[in-house]
Structures are given as C-alpha cells and as structure tokens.
Design an enzyme around this catalytic site. Structure first.
Site, PDB file in Angstrom:
ATOM      1  N   SER A 243      82.380  75.680  -0.445  1.00 34.52           N
ATOM      2  CA  SER A 243      81.707  74.909   0.628  1.00 34.52           C
ATOM      3  C   SER A 243      80.904  73.735   0.068  1.00 34.52           C
ATOM      4  CB  SER A 243      80.824  75.819   1.478  1.00 34.52           C
ATOM      5  OG  SER A 243      79.954  76.573   0.678  1.00 34.52           O
ATOM      6  N   HIS A 273      85.524  83.426   0.530  1.00 32.84           N
ATOM      7  CA  HIS A 273      84.201  82.765   0.440  1.00 32.84           C
ATOM      8  C   HIS A 273      83.298  83.347   1.536  1.00 32.84           C
ATOM      9  CE1 HIS A 273      81.272  79.842  -0.608  1.00 32.84           C
ATOM     10  NE2 HIS A 273      81.769  78.752  -0.053  1.00 32.84           N
ATOM     11  N   HIS A 320      83.001  87.929  -8.374  1.00 29.05           N
ATOM     12  CA  HIS A 320      82.500  86.549  -8.278  1.00 29.05           C
ATOM     13  C   HIS A 320      83.157  85.690  -9.352  1.00 29.05           C
ATOM     14  CE1 HIS A 320      79.761  83.157  -7.809  1.00 29.05           C
ATOM     15  NE2 HIS A 320      79.504  83.676  -6.612  1.00 29.05           N
ATOM     16  N   ARG A 329      70.949  87.883  -4.828  1.00 26.42           N
ATOM     17  CA  ARG A 329      70.852  87.786  -3.361  1.00 26.42           C
ATOM     18  C   ARG A 329      71.160  89.143  -2.735  1.00 26.42           C
ATOM     19  NH1 ARG A 329      75.026  82.926  -2.588  1.00 26.42           N
ATOM     20  NH2 ARG A 329      76.179  84.386  -3.921  1.00 26.42           N
TER      21      ARG A 329
HETATM   22  N1  NMX Z   1      88.753  93.353  -5.219  1.00 24.66           N
HETATM   23  C1  NMX Z   1      90.023  93.374  -5.720  1.00 24.66           C
HETATM   24  N2  NMX Z   1      90.485  92.511  -6.630  1.00 24.66           N
HETATM   25  C2  NMX Z   1      89.608  91.614  -7.106  1.00 24.66           C
HETATM   26  C3  NMX Z   1      88.271  91.561  -6.684  1.00 24.66           C
HETATM   27  C4  NMX Z   1      87.856  92.465  -5.692  1.00 24.66           C
HETATM   28  N3  NMX Z   1      86.630  92.449  -5.177  1.00 24.66           N
HETATM   29  N4  NMX Z   1      87.652  90.564  -7.343  1.00 24.66           N
HETATM   30  C5  NMX Z   1      88.575  89.991  -8.150  1.00 24.66           C
HETATM   31  N5  NMX Z   1      89.758  90.624  -7.998  1.00 24.66           N
HETATM   32  C6  NMX Z   1      91.043  90.277  -8.595  1.00 24.66           C
HETATM   33  C7  NMX Z   1      91.428  88.871  -8.154  1.00 24.66           C
HETATM   34  O1  NMX Z   1      92.008  88.901  -6.853  1.00 24.66           O
HETATM   35  C8  NMX Z   1      92.381  88.473  -9.261  1.00 24.66           C
HETATM   36  O2  NMX Z   1      93.626  89.092  -9.013  1.00 24.66           O
HETATM   37  P1  NMX Z   1      95.029  88.324  -9.325  1.00 24.66           P
HETATM   38  O3  NMX Z   1      94.984  87.988 -10.789  1.00 24.66           O
HETATM   39  O4  NMX Z   1      96.059  89.321  -8.948  1.00 24.66           O
HETATM   40  O5  NMX Z   1      95.007  87.099  -8.461  1.00 24.66           O
HETATM   41  C9  NMX Z   1      91.754  89.128 -10.491  1.00 24.66           C
HETATM   42  O6  NMX Z   1      90.932  90.200  -9.999  1.00 24.66           O
HETATM   43  C10 NMX Z   1      90.903  88.209 -11.334  1.00 24.66           C
HETATM   44  O7  NMX Z   1      89.908  87.638 -10.489  1.00 24.66           O
HETATM   45  P2  NMX Z   1      88.480  87.215 -11.071  1.00 24.66           P
HETATM   46  O8  NMX Z   1      88.721  86.239 -12.165  1.00 24.66           O
HETATM   47  O9  NMX Z   1      87.681  88.432 -11.396  1.00 24.66           O
HETATM   48  O10 NMX Z   1      87.812  86.564  -9.798  1.00 24.66           O
HETATM   49  P3  NMX Z   1      88.051  85.101  -9.175  1.00 24.66           P
HETATM   50  O11 NMX Z   1      87.100  84.186  -9.840  1.00 24.66           O
HETATM   51  O12 NMX Z   1      89.491  84.730  -9.211  1.00 24.66           O
HETATM   52  O13 NMX Z   1      87.670  85.331  -7.650  1.00 24.66           O
HETATM   53  C11 NMX Z   1      86.376  86.157  -5.837  1.00 24.66           C
HETATM   54  C12 NMX Z   1      86.340  85.532  -7.235  1.00 24.66           C
HETATM   55  C13 NMX Z   1      84.957  86.200  -5.284  1.00 24.66           C
HETATM   56  C14 NMX Z   1      87.227  85.283  -4.935  1.00 24.66           C
HETATM   57  C15 NMX Z   1      86.963  87.583  -5.953  1.00 24.66           C
HETATM   58  O14 NMX Z   1      86.132  88.387  -6.758  1.00 24.66           O
HETATM   59  C16 NMX Z   1      87.182  88.247  -4.606  1.00 24.66           C
HETATM   60  O15 NMX Z   1      88.224  88.005  -3.979  1.00 24.66           O
HETATM   61  N6  NMX Z   1      86.197  89.067  -4.111  1.00 24.66           N
HETATM   62  C17 NMX Z   1      86.299  89.655  -2.798  1.00 24.66           C
HETATM   63  C18 NMX Z   1      85.989  88.629  -1.713  1.00 24.66           C
HETATM   64  C19 NMX Z   1      84.515  88.272  -1.689  1.00 24.66           C
HETATM   65  O16 NMX Z   1      83.638  89.119  -1.718  1.00 24.66           O
HETATM   66  N7  NMX Z   1      84.224  86.967  -1.606  1.00 24.66           N
HETATM   67  C20 NMX Z   1      82.852  86.496  -1.438  1.00 24.66           C
HETATM   68  C21 NMX Z   1      82.333  85.689  -2.635  1.00 24.66           C
HETATM   69  C22 NMX Z   1      80.907  85.265  -2.380  1.00 24.66           C
HETATM   70  N8  NMX Z   1      80.830  84.257  -1.319  1.00 24.66           N
HETATM   71  O17 NMX Z   1      80.042  84.385  -0.432  1.00 24.66           O
HETATM   72  O18 NMX Z   1      81.565  83.255  -1.337  1.00 24.66           O
HETATM   73  C1  MLT Z   2      78.428  81.102  -2.709  1.00 20.29           C
HETATM   74  O1  MLT Z   2      77.312  81.445  -2.305  1.00 20.29           O
HETATM   75  O2  MLT Z   2      78.832  79.935  -2.569  1.00 20.29           O
HETATM   76  C2  MLT Z   2      79.333  82.142  -3.289  1.00 20.29           C
HETATM   77  O3  MLT Z   2      78.649  83.112  -4.009  1.00 20.29           O
HETATM   78  C3  MLT Z   2      80.561  81.607  -3.959  1.00 20.29           C
HETATM   79  C4  MLT Z   2      80.392  80.907  -5.264  1.00 20.29           C
HETATM   80  O4  MLT Z   2      79.306  80.644  -5.747  1.00 20.29           O
HETATM   81  O5  MLT Z   2      81.456  80.597  -5.856  1.00 20.29           O
END
Ligand code: NMX
Ligand code: MLT
Length: 443
Positions: A243, A273, A320, A329
């Site tokens: 964002s 996100h 994350h 947070r």
């Molecule tokens: N559950 C299952 N798999 C996960 C999770 C999770 N919570 N977190 C990471 N992975 C997987 C990810 O999908 C990726 O799989 P692949 O290689 O098959 O694509 C692998 O682990 C490596 O990912 P990371 O390097 O650990 O994480 P990345 O930086 O790519 O993504 C998020 C970060 C936040 C997108 C990821 O952890 C996620 O999808 N979390 C769940 C959704 C979530 O809670 N998002 C909110 C973030 C905060 N916000 O407010 O924005």
């Molecule tokens: C955010 O607050 O924007 C989320 O934690 C996602 C991020 O920092 O990548």
C-alpha cells in the site's frame, strides 16, 4: 484566514531536510548501498533497498519504529485522550510529518484542523449508494475516494499551471482534507451496508479516532481507546509494503493524493496484505465450524493448520516479508486484550493459535517467518465489542494507513523525488547475459 501552523512548520522542516539530502548526495551519491542478485528480481524484489521513506523504518527483529520511536515508546510519549490511555493517531501523524514529538496542544491542533476539513460533499455518498449493497466495503471505500477526487486542489492547480516548488503545498492541502474526511466515508459505508442505512452524525467534541468510533455506532469508551490504538499502529510500515509503495509509485507520476491513496488502497485490499485481517477471522470461524467447538484444543488447532497448509493455502495473520519476530503491533493488541478483555473467548483462541502456529511454520523450511503479524489479532478485539462484520476490517486498516502514506507523499513532493521507473528485463535477455553475451540493459 488563520495561518496553518503545521503547514508552515512542515515547509521549514522540508527545506532543511532537502538541503541535508543534497549534501549527502553530493558527497556520497556514488556509494553502493547493496547488491542485487538474479533470484531477487524474480522473487518480489525482497531485500532490495530501492526507496526512501522518511516516516518509519522496519527492523526484522524489533519491528517498526516511527521517526526512531518504537510502539512501546510511543505509548509512553504520545498524548492520550485519558490518563494512561492509548496514544492518539493525530500525535503519530504530527511526528511522522514534522519529525518532532507533539505535545497535547499540538495534537489538539491536528484534531481541530481535521474537524474543520471533515465535510464530505453529498455526491460522494450518492456515488457510494449507487453500488450494489453486496459490493465489498473496500471497493465502496475506493469508489468513495475516487468520487472525492473532484475536490483535489493539487489537480486543479496543476491544470492551471503550477511551479514545482509549490507541489508540496497542494499535496499537503489535499492530504489533510482527505485524512479528515475518510472516517465519514468509512462510517457511511459501514452504516449503509450493515446498519440499515441509519447514519450517525459526527460529534465535533471528539478526537479523530473517537469520532470515527462514534460514527460507526460504538460509544463504549474502551472501544474508543481501541480505535485510538488501532489507527495508530496500522498507520505506517516503512515504504516497501504494497500500500505504501503503490501510493508512492502512483504519486511519483504527480497523480494527486486522492488518485495515489486510492491506488494504494487497492493494494491493501489484497489477501496477502491488508485483507488478511478479515481472512484471519474467517479462518478461525471455519475452523470452529469444522471442529464443532468454540474452544478448540491445541492439538485440534495444530491439525487444522496442517490441513490448511496441505490444501496449498496460507495461514492468515502469520509470516512477513521483512519481520523475523512477533510483530510488535500484535503484542500491542495482546496487551490491550489483557487489559480490557482478558476473558473474551475469541481473543483466547487467538492467543492459543499463537502458541501452536509458530512451531509448525518453523518446521517448514521455506517459510521465513513463523510469527504472527498485525492482522492475527485485530479482528478478535473488534468482535468483543460486537463489531462482527469482518469484511469491513480492511477499511479500518485503510483509514489508518492514510496517515503514513499521505505524510510520505507530502515528503516526496517537498523533496522533489523523481518519477519512479525501475528497469525490467526479460528472461530471454537474462539468458543472453548468463551466456556472457553483450547486452546494454544494465547501465
Ligand atoms: N502460511 C503458509 N505459507 C506461508 C506463510 C503462511 N502464513 N507465510 C509464508 N508462506 C509461504 C509463502 O507462501 C511462500 O510459499 P511459495 O514459495 O510456495 O510461494 C514461502 O512460504 C516463502 O514465503 P516467505 O518468504 O516466508 O514470505 P513472503 O515474503 O513471500 O510473504 C507474506 C510474506 C506476509 C505474504 C506471507 O507470509 C503470507 O502469505 N502470510 C499470510 C497472509 C498474511 O498474514 N498477510 C498479512 C501481512 C501483513 N499485512 O498486514 O500486510
Ligand atoms: C504492513 O503493515 O504494511 C504489512 O505488515 C506488510 C508489510 O510491511 O510488508
């Protein structure tokens, strides 16, 4: 008309800071700040330092700091509505914009400015009301912002012809208007979609967060405190999150603050996100339905987490891109829960999930961060107060995120940051480069 003290202070601060940056670049502009490897450009540019965002900085181990202050420190240092209460988001905005801790009077001034700017023209509500009631609240929200774009001072002044030196002035004017008006737009959507179109008039005696809570229909004083905390901690997370980065990117084309913020909020509406806060509650409800219990055991939760992963889904609220520890947070919300609602059944499920999920995710080699993020906790607190419409939660996040991304947009315009335009490559060109063939794309 009375002079805008905050605008004057911002102008002075920005002028000083622009000179400082000029000096830094003159002396050190050619220094290397990092290296980029091939995997990074295929994998979401993770770890590439490519942006300046003055308002906050994310440390993988310690989490976010706003102008150098952690959330714990800000809970002590920012003015509150009541003794030992939660910080007011107005104070955080002041800090992010002016790089200076506010006192009580400063915060009251921000509240006062936003109250005076909070009128939303009726055509904005009419536009939202044209959408089917089934439309997702984030879509309604972005449509509302886009309707309001007709009010942009920046766009009007640019059309007339504007000196570059004045960009920040109109960006500031639009940003202050927009932040002031967002709670009314959000509350209108909530009351239209979920409360039979029974709208609640603003209360001019309340602060920004308190008035928002009031217009949503929640007048419990501890809910007002929750809103103050919520709107403070979601405001900014350095510049690279979807964002913030999108708002910055679109703003770099000199799109006005309405266009830029709306673009950023379309990114916030993605499930990886900001939409994760609704996904967390949905996931917990589905788990309880499937297990036919409102008090799942640790073992039952563990099995459900494994099932989620086996189905190729993410566990929402965990993981994350930058953080490698529990999100402060999350901890701030947990502390709020312990203080105000320690017996809430859903909050207790969230705490049990916190015990169960990290060891499971840690055992999966590919997941880099097994710890909870901000979204793992927020919904459960809202539900305690009867705010059950979880599809709306990302709108609350969006209202808060305006503070960070718009303060940043003011800075970007004041510092004259360039249009953002990184280089991209094709895999064909990468293959040629790997073979050592001459290509001129890299300089
Ligand atoms: N559950 C299952 N798999 C996960 C999770 C999770 N919570 N977190 C990471 N992975 C997987 C990810 O999908 C990726 O799989 P692949 O290689 O098959 O694509 C692998 O682990 C490596 O990912 P990371 O390097 O650990 O994480 P990345 O930086 O790519 O993504 C998020 C970060 C936040 C997108 C990821 O952890 C996620 O999808 N979390 C769940 C959704 C979530 O809670 N998002 C909110 C973030 C905060 N916000 O407010 O924005
Ligand atoms: C955010 O607050 O924007 C989320 O934690 C996602 C991020 O920092 O990548």
């Amino acid at each position: 008309m009375q002079a805008d003290k905050i605008k004057i202070l911002f102008g002075q601060e920005a002028e000083k800071h622009a000179l400082e940056i000029k000096e830094i670049l003159k002396e050190h502009g050619s220094k290397k700040i990092g290296e980029v490897n091939l995997a990074q450009i295929y994998q979401g540019m993770r770890g590439i330092t490519g942006l300046v965002s003055e308002t906050s900085l994310l440390d993988p181990q310690h989490g976010i700091s706003f102008r150098g202050y952690s959330i714990d420190q800000l809970k002590q240092l920012l003015p509150t509505h009541k003794k030992d209460g939660e910080p007011k988001p107005e104070g955080l905005f002041y800090l992010m914009l002016l790089n200076k801790l506010p006192n009580e009077d400063d915060v009251n001034l921000v509240t006062n400015y936003w109250q005076r700017r909070s009128h939303v023209p009726s055509y904005v509500f009419d536009t939202i009301d044209q959408l089917p009631i089934t439309t997702h609240p984030m879509t309604m929200f972005v449509v509302g912002i886009m309707a309001l774009q007709a009010e942009s001072h920046f766009a009007k002044q640019y059309a007339k012809g504007m000196n570059k030196k004045d960009y920040w002035i109109y960006t500031y004017n639009d940003s202050m208007d927009l932040i002031a008006r967002l709670p009314r737009i959000a509350a209108h959507i909530y009351r239209r979609k979920y409360k039979g179109n029974h709208h609640i008039q603003p209360d001019g005696l309340l602060d920004w967060a308190g008035n928002f809570a009031h217009m949503l229909g929640y007048d419990d004083e501890s809910f007002h405190e929750l809103m103050r905390l919520y709107l403070t901690i979601h405001a900014d997370h350095e510049g690279g999150n979807v964002s913030a980065h999108t708002t910055h990117l679109v703003g770099s084309a000199l799109s006005d603050p309405y266009l830029s913020y709306a673009a950023g909020m379309n990114g916030l509406a993605g499930p990886l996100h900001g939409l994760a806060n609704q996904e967390v509650i949905k996931w917990i409800y589905e788990m309880c339905d499937e297990l036919k219990t409102q008090t799942p055991s640790a073992e039952q939760i563990a099995n459900y987490v494994e099932k989620t992963l086996t189905e190729g889904k993410v566990v929402p609220g965990y993981g994350h891109a930058v953080l490698r520890k529990t999100d402060p947070r999350f901890t701030a919300q947990m502390e709020f829960g312990k203080k105000y609602l320690p017996d809430s059944p859903l909050v207790n499920i969230v705490w049990k999930i916190y015990e169960v999920v990290p060891p499971i995710l840690s055992s999966k080699a590919k997941i880099k961060n097994p710890w909870p993020n901000v979204d793992a906790h927020s919904g459960a607190l809202l539900i305690h107060y009867g705010f059950e419409e979880f599809e709306f939660y990302t709108v609350l996040f969006a209202v808060s995120r305006a503070l960070g991304v718009l303060a940043n947009l003011c800075w970007a315009r004041a510092l004259g940051f360039s249009i953002e335009r990184p280089k991209s490559v094709t895999t064909e060109s990468v293959k040629k480069w790997l073979k050592g063939e001459e290509i001129s794309l890299w300089d």
